[in-house]
Design a protein around this motif. Structure first.
Motif, short mmCIF file in Angstrom:
data_model
loop_
_atom_site.label_atom_id
_atom_site.label_comp_id
_atom_site.label_asym_id
_atom_site.label_seq_id
_atom_site.Cartn_x
_atom_site.Cartn_y
_atom_site.Cartn_z
N THR A 22 0.00 13.86 5.51
CA THR A 22 -1.37 14.36 5.58
C THR A 22 -2.34 13.48 4.81
OG1 THR A 22 -1.01 15.81 3.69
CG2 THR A 22 -0.63 16.76 5.89
N GLU A 23 -1.81 12.65 3.92
CA GLU A 23 -2.62 11.71 3.15
C GLU A 23 -1.87 10.39 3.07
OE1 GLU A 23 -4.71 13.46 -0.47
OE2 GLU A 23 -2.87 14.63 -0.33
N PHE A 24 -2.62 9.29 3.04
CA PHE A 24 -1.98 7.99 2.86
C PHE A 24 -3.01 6.97 2.40
CE2 PHE A 24 -3.78 7.71 7.06
CZ PHE A 24 -4.28 6.42 7.11
N VAL A 25 -2.51 5.94 1.77
CA VAL A 25 -3.27 4.73 1.48
C VAL A 25 -2.33 3.59 1.81
CG1 VAL A 25 -4.33 3.30 -0.31
CG2 VAL A 25 -4.67 5.78 -0.36
N SER A 26 -2.85 2.57 2.48
CA SER A 26 -2.06 1.37 2.73
C SER A 26 -2.91 0.17 2.36
CB SER A 26 -1.61 1.28 4.19
OG SER A 26 -2.72 1.16 5.05
N TYR A 27 -2.24 -0.90 1.92
CA TYR A 27 -2.98 -2.12 1.64
C TYR A 27 -2.12 -3.33 1.92
CZ TYR A 27 -0.69 -2.32 -2.99
OH TYR A 27 0.22 -2.37 -4.02
N LYS A 28 -2.80 -4.46 2.16
CA LYS A 28 -2.12 -5.71 2.48
C LYS A 28 -2.87 -6.85 1.80
CE LYS A 28 -0.77 -8.48 6.51
NZ LYS A 28 0.61 -8.72 6.17
N ILE A 29 -2.13 -7.73 1.16
CA ILE A 29 -2.70 -8.94 0.56
C ILE A 29 -2.11 -10.14 1.28
CG2 ILE A 29 -2.89 -10.33 -1.54
CD1 ILE A 29 -2.60 -7.73 -3.15
N ASP A 30 -2.98 -10.99 1.81
CA ASP A 30 -2.56 -12.19 2.55
C ASP A 30 -1.53 -11.83 3.62
OD1 ASP A 30 -4.33 -13.77 1.07
OD2 ASP A 30 -2.81 -14.30 -0.41
N ASN A 31 -0.44 -12.58 3.66
CA ASN A 31 0.61 -12.33 4.66
C ASN A 31 1.76 -11.50 4.11
OD1 ASN A 31 -0.68 -13.74 6.73
ND2 ASN A 31 -0.01 -15.69 5.88
N GLN A 32 1.55 -10.87 2.98
CA GLN A 32 2.59 -10.01 2.41
C GLN A 32 2.75 -8.76 3.28
OE1 GLN A 32 1.65 -9.16 -1.68
NE2 GLN A 32 1.30 -11.31 -2.18
N PRO A 33 3.89 -8.10 3.18
CA PRO A 33 4.06 -6.86 3.94
C PRO A 33 3.05 -5.79 3.52
CG PRO A 33 6.15 -7.61 3.02
CD PRO A 33 5.09 -8.46 2.42
N VAL A 34 2.72 -4.92 4.45
CA VAL A 34 1.82 -3.80 4.15
C VAL A 34 2.52 -2.86 3.18
CG1 VAL A 34 0.57 -1.84 5.12
CG2 VAL A 34 0.70 -3.97 6.41
N VAL A 35 1.79 -2.40 2.17
CA VAL A 35 2.29 -1.42 1.21
C VAL A 35 1.76 -0.06 1.64
CG1 VAL A 35 2.24 -0.67 -1.20
CG2 VAL A 35 2.36 -3.11 -0.65
N TYR A 36 2.66 0.90 1.84
CA TYR A 36 2.28 2.24 2.25
C TYR A 36 2.50 3.21 1.10
CZ TYR A 36 2.49 0.33 6.95
OH TYR A 36 2.29 -0.43 8.07
N LEU A 140 -6.66 0.76 3.65
CA LEU A 140 -7.07 1.85 4.50
C LEU A 140 -6.61 3.14 3.83
CD1 LEU A 140 -8.18 2.57 7.36
CD2 LEU A 140 -5.83 2.43 8.16
N GLY A 141 -7.45 4.17 3.81
CA GLY A 141 -7.05 5.41 3.17
C GLY A 141 -7.57 6.65 3.88
N HIS A 142 -6.78 7.69 3.82
CA HIS A 142 -7.11 9.03 4.34
C HIS A 142 -6.57 9.99 3.29
CE1 HIS A 142 -7.78 12.23 7.27
NE2 HIS A 142 -6.53 12.64 7.06
N VAL A 143 -7.43 10.43 2.38
CA VAL A 143 -6.99 11.24 1.24
C VAL A 143 -7.81 12.53 1.16
CG1 VAL A 143 -6.12 9.29 -0.09
CG2 VAL A 143 -8.49 9.97 -0.35
#
Length: 147
Positions: A22-36, A140-143
């Motif tokens: 129901t809530e999430f934040v994800s982020y990505k720096i350069d070509n690193q994997p997305v952090v969820y 990206l976030g939906h909190v």
């Protein structure tokens, strides 16, 4: 959505899907994997205050999967409690990376700003510079707003 790919490799960016989160934040720096980050999120807004020396007009979002990294922390000052785009007065922490206007060039777009119990949706894009050079970042976030 149907589309025709012009190459064998197509970057679709972030794709939102429906699941039990129901809530999430994800982020990505350069070509690193997305952090969820989907376990714990806290979003608070301190609106206008007539009390001297009180932090006001500030949106704070914190998200982490547990007591250790990775984590996401955002403070957006001069936030009037409505959707909008911001390019100044921010502090973003992505695990051990801290981005402020002095080392970053970010756009923080808050597309939804719900009441307490409602949702805040945001999208952050841009670049930042550290000792290893300039990097691209997206978040990206939906909190759910707790205050």
């Amino acid at each position: 959505i149907t589309f025709t790919a012009s190459t064998n490799n197509v970057n679709l960016g972030n794709i939102s899907v429906c699941n039990s989160a129901t809530e999430f934040v994800s982020y990505k720096i350069d070509n690193q994997p997305v952090v969820y980050l989907i376990v714990f999120a806290n979003a608070q807004w301190s609106g206008p205050s007539s009390t001297p020396n009180t932090l006001s007009n500030q949106l704070s979002v914190f998200a982490a999967n547990g007591p250790a990294v990775p984590l996401f922390q955002m403070t957006q000052n001069n936030m009037m409690g409505v959707a909008g785009s911001f390019t100044t007065d921010y502090s973003i922490t992505l695990s051990s990376v801290i981005i402020t206007p002095s080392n970053g060039n970010l756009i923080n777009t808050i597309s939804t700003f719900g009441p307490v119990g409602g949702y805040i949706d945001f999208n952050i894009t841009g670049t930042f510079t550290d000792t290893s050079g300039t990097h691209t970042v997206s978040a990206l976030g939906h909190v759910r707003r707790t205050l």
